[in-house]
Scaffold this motif. Structure first.
Motif: not given
Length: 229
Positions: A124-130, A188-189
């Motif tokens: 999946d797409f990574a989120r902020t902080g990953t 992330a975006r």
């Protein structure tokens, strides 16, 4: 004249009582399940995705039950020492409920459980902080994957872009993220826009308990990690 809702008195003691009752209901549910199922597992999770986890849980629902939430509450339910464990050996399970972990109680055969958990993996797409798994760099020049309407948004993400005859153009090389470093909200975006998935949702078995035996799965753990204090 109707009473104002703004002046409504809220009882804090009632709110606290509800929280206590909720914890007690979870403790009771776990204790009942521990009697109904013949095996109990502790599992950890990485990059949790609620929808995918719900699908995984539904698949095993006919023969199993999952519990996620406060580790402390789950530990209390099972018993944190030999003196208060609800079934012999369950204090060992309790001691391994650390960090991002959950309980899986089941009547499914051991080999099927291991196969199901080991095969489960969802990108999946990574989120902020990953933490970025690779370096992503965009080279100077046209970005044909983006329409001209995207140019203001890309600029807001820190990308050095401009419109050149209606085409979004990068005026200099741009590093979206560095391997091993946490992703910023902007990174992330951008990765999502580029279609790059850096997060993998996994479930990892840590231990298995049954009335007959206890087994550790996770590397680096041994029996000393679950010795009773």
């Amino acid at each position: 004249m109707p009473k104002s809702k703004r002046n409504k008195i809220v009882s804090l003691s009632k709110t606290k009582k509800k929280g206590k009752e909720h914890k007690e209901s979870i403790v009771n549910a776990i204790r009942e399940a521990a009697e109904d199922y013949n095996s109990i597992y502790v599992f950890s999770f990485e990059n949790m995705r609620n929808l995918k986890f719900k699908e995984f849980r539904e698949k095993l629902k006919p023969t199993s039950r999952f519990f996620l939430g406060s580790n402390k509450v789950m530990q209390v339910a099972l018993g944190r020492s030999v003196s208060d464990e609800i079934r012999p050996g369950l204090y060992k399970v309790s001691k391994l409920l650390r960090g991002d972990a959950g309980l899986f109680l089941t009547n499914t055969p051991r080999d099927e459980v291991e196969s199901c958990f080991n095969k489960f993996e969802e990108n999946d797409f990574a989120r902020t902080g990953t933490i970025a798994t690779e370096k992503v760099e965009l080279l100077e020049g046209p970005l044909d994957q983006f329409t001209h309407e995207m140019e203001p948004f890309l600029r807001k993400q820190g990308m050095p872009v401009r419109l050149n005859k209606g085409v979004v153009e990068l005026v200099s090389d741009f590093v979206v993220c560095e391997e091993g470093k946490p992703l910023s909200p902007e990174s992330a975006r951008i990765l999502r826009l580029l279609g790059i998935k850096m997060a993998t949702f996994r479930l990892n078995l840590i231990c298995r308990w049954s009335p007959e035996d206890f087994e550790l799965y996770k590397e680096g753990l041994d029996e000393s990690d679950v010795e009773c204090a």
